[in-house]
Structures are given as C-alpha cells and as structure tokens.
Design a protein around this motif. Sequence first.
Motif, mmCIF file in Angstrom:
data_model
loop_
_atom_site.group_PDB
_atom_site.id
_atom_site.type_symbol
_atom_site.label_atom_id
_atom_site.label_comp_id
_atom_site.label_asym_id
_atom_site.label_seq_id
_atom_site.Cartn_x
_atom_site.Cartn_y
_atom_site.Cartn_z
ATOM 1 N N SER A 227 59.806 18.665 -10.649
ATOM 2 C CA SER A 227 60.207 17.595 -9.723
ATOM 3 C C SER A 227 61.281 18.096 -8.754
ATOM 4 O O SER A 227 61.288 17.725 -7.576
ATOM 5 C CB SER A 227 60.709 16.367 -10.493
ATOM 6 N N PHE A 228 62.177 18.964 -9.232
ATOM 7 C CA PHE A 228 63.195 19.560 -8.355
ATOM 8 C C PHE A 228 62.512 20.381 -7.267
ATOM 9 O O PHE A 228 62.855 20.272 -6.072
ATOM 10 C CB PHE A 228 64.130 20.439 -9.184
ATOM 11 N N MET A 229 61.550 21.191 -7.644
ATOM 12 C CA MET A 229 60.876 22.047 -6.679
ATOM 13 C C MET A 229 60.065 21.217 -5.682
ATOM 14 O O MET A 229 60.036 21.529 -4.482
ATOM 15 C CB MET A 229 59.975 23.050 -7.405
ATOM 16 N N ARG A 230 59.421 20.158 -6.154
ATOM 17 C CA ARG A 230 58.662 19.291 -5.239
ATOM 18 C C ARG A 230 59.593 18.592 -4.255
ATOM 19 O O ARG A 230 59.298 18.476 -3.071
ATOM 20 C CB ARG A 230 57.859 18.258 -6.036
ATOM 21 N N ARG A 231 60.727 18.111 -4.765
ATOM 22 C CA ARG A 231 61.696 17.450 -3.885
ATOM 23 C C ARG A 231 62.224 18.407 -2.837
ATOM 24 O O ARG A 231 62.436 18.045 -1.681
ATOM 25 C CB ARG A 231 62.873 16.902 -4.711
ATOM 26 N N ALA A 232 62.487 19.641 -3.246
ATOM 27 C CA ALA A 232 62.999 20.631 -2.302
ATOM 28 C C ALA A 232 61.987 20.894 -1.192
ATOM 29 O O ALA A 232 62.346 20.961 -0.007
ATOM 30 C CB ALA A 232 63.336 21.927 -3.036
ATOM 31 N N ALA A 233 60.730 21.052 -1.565
ATOM 32 C CA ALA A 233 59.683 21.298 -0.559
ATOM 33 C C ALA A 233 59.548 20.109 0.380
ATOM 34 O O ALA A 233 59.381 20.284 1.594
ATOM 35 C CB ALA A 233 58.359 21.586 -1.262
ATOM 36 N N SER A 234 59.639 18.908 -0.163
ATOM 37 C CA SER A 234 59.534 17.705 0.666
ATOM 38 C C SER A 234 60.737 17.565 1.594
ATOM 39 O O SER A 234 60.606 17.179 2.761
ATOM 40 C CB SER A 234 59.409 16.469 -0.233
ATOM 41 N N LEU A 235 61.910 17.898 1.086
ATOM 42 C CA LEU A 235 63.138 17.767 1.869
ATOM 43 C C LEU A 235 63.080 18.640 3.117
ATOM 44 O O LEU A 235 63.494 18.223 4.207
ATOM 45 C CB LEU A 235 64.329 18.166 0.995
ATOM 46 N N ARG A 236 62.538 19.847 2.981
ATOM 47 C CA ARG A 236 62.490 20.766 4.120
ATOM 48 C C ARG A 236 61.591 20.242 5.236
ATOM 49 O O ARG A 236 61.748 20.636 6.404
ATOM 50 C CB ARG A 236 62.024 22.142 3.648
ATOM 51 N N LEU A 237 60.650 19.354 4.918
ATOM 52 C CA LEU A 237 59.737 18.797 5.911
ATOM 53 C C LEU A 237 60.254 17.503 6.529
ATOM 54 O O LEU A 237 59.621 16.953 7.435
ATOM 55 C CB LEU A 237 58.360 18.545 5.277
ATOM 56 N N ALA A 238 61.386 17.007 6.039
ATOM 57 C CA ALA A 238 61.927 15.738 6.544
ATOM 58 C C ALA A 238 62.312 15.867 8.011
ATOM 59 O O ALA A 238 62.795 16.917 8.443
ATOM 60 C CB ALA A 238 63.137 15.324 5.712
ATOM 61 N N PRO A 239 62.120 14.805 8.816
ATOM 62 C CA PRO A 239 62.399 14.876 10.264
ATOM 63 C C PRO A 239 63.825 15.294 10.598
ATOM 64 O O PRO A 239 64.048 16.014 11.563
ATOM 65 C CB PRO A 239 62.104 13.452 10.744
ATOM 66 N N GLY A 240 64.805 14.861 9.807
ATOM 67 C CA GLY A 240 66.193 15.166 10.129
ATOM 68 C C GLY A 240 66.722 16.419 9.474
ATOM 69 O O GLY A 240 67.929 16.690 9.554
ATOM 70 N N PHE A 241 65.841 17.211 8.843
ATOM 71 C CA PHE A 241 66.317 18.352 8.056
ATOM 72 C C PHE A 241 67.025 19.402 8.919
ATOM 73 O O PHE A 241 68.169 19.779 8.637
ATOM 74 C CB PHE A 241 65.151 18.991 7.302
ATOM 75 N N LYS A 242 66.385 19.874 9.960
ATOM 76 C CA LYS A 242 66.973 20.957 10.747
ATOM 77 C C LYS A 242 68.289 20.542 11.417
ATOM 78 O O LYS A 242 69.266 21.305 11.362
ATOM 79 C CB LYS A 242 65.964 21.479 11.768
ATOM 80 N N PRO A 243 68.366 19.364 12.052
ATOM 81 C CA PRO A 243 69.672 18.974 12.615
ATOM 82 C C PRO A 243 70.777 18.869 11.562
ATOM 83 O O PRO A 243 71.930 19.240 11.820
ATOM 84 C CB PRO A 243 69.388 17.608 13.253
ATOM 85 N N ALA A 244 70.430 18.382 10.355
ATOM 86 C CA ALA A 244 71.441 18.260 9.302
ATOM 87 C C ALA A 244 71.911 19.644 8.840
ATOM 88 O O ALA A 244 73.108 19.868 8.635
ATOM 89 C CB ALA A 244 70.883 17.471 8.118
ATOM 90 N N VAL A 245 70.993 20.589 8.694
ATOM 91 C CA VAL A 245 71.371 21.944 8.294
ATOM 92 C C VAL A 245 72.156 22.623 9.416
ATOM 93 O O VAL A 245 73.090 23.388 9.167
ATOM 94 C CB VAL A 245 70.135 22.776 7.891
ATOM 95 N N ALA A 246 71.787 22.312 10.667
ATOM 96 C CA ALA A 246 72.545 22.867 11.799
ATOM 97 C C ALA A 246 73.992 22.406 11.759
ATOM 98 O O ALA A 246 74.916 23.192 12.019
ATOM 99 C CB ALA A 246 71.895 22.439 13.117
ATOM 100 N N ARG A 247 74.208 21.137 11.426
ATOM 101 C CA ARG A 247 75.591 20.642 11.344
ATOM 102 C C ARG A 247 76.317 21.265 10.157
ATOM 103 O O ARG A 247 77.515 21.564 10.237
ATOM 104 C CB ARG A 247 75.600 19.113 11.276
#
Length: 303
Positions: free
Chosen positions: A23-43
């Motif tokens: 479940s951790f690995m599935r959540r991680a994969a899903s999180l990376r595809l989230a619309p706000g992921f890249k802007p949040a990591v950029a911040r």
Amino acid sequence: MKLEAHADLPISVRRPAQRLSESFMRRAASLRLAPGFKPAVARYCHRMAAKPPVVWPIYKLFDRFERYVAAYLLIHNYYAWREGQGPSPTLAALQKITPSSARQTAGFVAALKAGRFLESTVEPAGGRGKPLKPAAVMVEEIGRSGRLFVSALDEIETWRPAWAIALTDVDRLGVLLQRSAAFVLGDGTLIHPFQRVLHFAGRDCGYPLLTAIIGAHYAATVKECPQAVPLSLRALAARFQVSRAHVGNLLDEARQANWFVIEAGSLIHLENDLLVEFENWACWQMLHYGEIAATLEQPASPA
C-alpha cells in the motif's frame, strides 16, 4: 562514476528499508501522478536550497550523510529517553549506534557543543555522563527536510493542513525525528534505494545543491514554481558556505556522469533518470514522514 557505498555504517543505516508495504508503494506511485506534485516538490527544493539561518556553517556541519545521521540519532536518543523509551542519551549511547568511529563521534559532539547546538544539562544522580540535549536550532535543521516534505504532502493532498504548522513546534518535530530514526534503526533507510540522491547526500552540501538543481529544472519547465536560485559557482558557494572549488568539483562530477550540466550559471541539461529518482525519493519521504505525523499528538484547533 562509482557511487559511494558507505560500507562503514552500522547495518541498519546502510541498507534499504526491508518492510515497505504494498500500500505504501502504491500510494507513492499515485502521489507522483497527482496534479500538484511537481509544484509542491519545486517549493520543497526552493526551501531546502535556502540560505542558512545562522552564521555558523550549519549546512557544512550537518549536510553530509554521516554527520546528518549522527545528529539524527542524537535527537532520537534524547526524545526516546524523554518519552521513557530509551536509556540516558549520553555520548557513550550515541557512539554505539552512529555511523562513525567512537573517536569521530566524540569529535562531532565537541563541534556541536562549540557551535551551541547542544544545551547544557545536569548529570543525573548516579548516572554516567551528561545527557546530550539537542538545541532547538539543531532539531529544526535536521528536521527541516522532513517538515518540508510533510508541508508538500499537505499541499498536494490537503491531507492534514494543520501539520505543516504544527511541526514548527520543536518538540513535536523532535518526536517526529525520533520515530523516523526508530524505523531506520529497525528496518533500514529510505535513501539507499536512491543511489544518486545518496551520492549527493554523502558530499558536503551535496543534497542542498541537488535540490537547487532540481528546483532550477522545475522553474524552467513547470508553471507556478519558484524562481531558480542563482547557480553560479560564486553564488552556490556563498549560499552553502563552502568553497567555490568544492562546488566546482561537484558540478564537474555531475557533468562527467551526465547527470546535469551548468553553464554560465544556468542549468542546460538534467538527466531524466535523475529527475525520476529524485521524485520517487520525494514521494517516499512525504509518505514516511506523513504517516509518522499522523501518530503524533494532534495539534489544538485554532480558536
């Protein structure tokens, strides 16, 4: 380029975590595809590459894997003891679990005392050695990445917005680090599967430099991201309190490995595999610290 193996570390802090759930690995994969992921990591990257809060060379002191781990475990020992879950957090106790030799650990602790990153404590009656109590500035610096990853998770998922603010409380942040370190001591690290991230973390100020590079990529390719920090040798050396020669060596190594290329203070190439590795690392960190934050005492609701 040969990546550093860090073979001298205790087994638990030189092996990948052994018990990550599906479940951790599935959540991680899903999180990376989230619309706000890249802007949040950029911040996150922009904040991790910020100028240090104190004049003492805090980045050079803490931002190398072995020294960071020693400080991380010192904080673990203190908060485990304070919570009644461990022995007195003395130098001897720290020397048993740190990456370095007993002599190196003693020298590191002496440097922490000189920089006032440890608070004075009274030796307990009948005890052996004074407890090592981390000062707030040390907890804040060692916990900065974890706190900012929780902030990024809050931003992406509006998961628990109060936690990003709650972790500005130094003791709550200290307990977060203690529980994170307890996981590492029992199961292994979350950084070893990401060998290039580990490589940069193993060099003085290498990890903040890497976040500056990743942040520069996002600034150039993703809307609504923070502006890139200056990437000239002079600017990076001043920002991270190291020599221009050291920064130059890091950039030359990266160029030779084709990881990224800086020319005239601008990022002109970033290897996609390195970007993917960093983003997966970020997902794991967000979930690791987010799950621990959920176990802490809930902050009071604002009046």
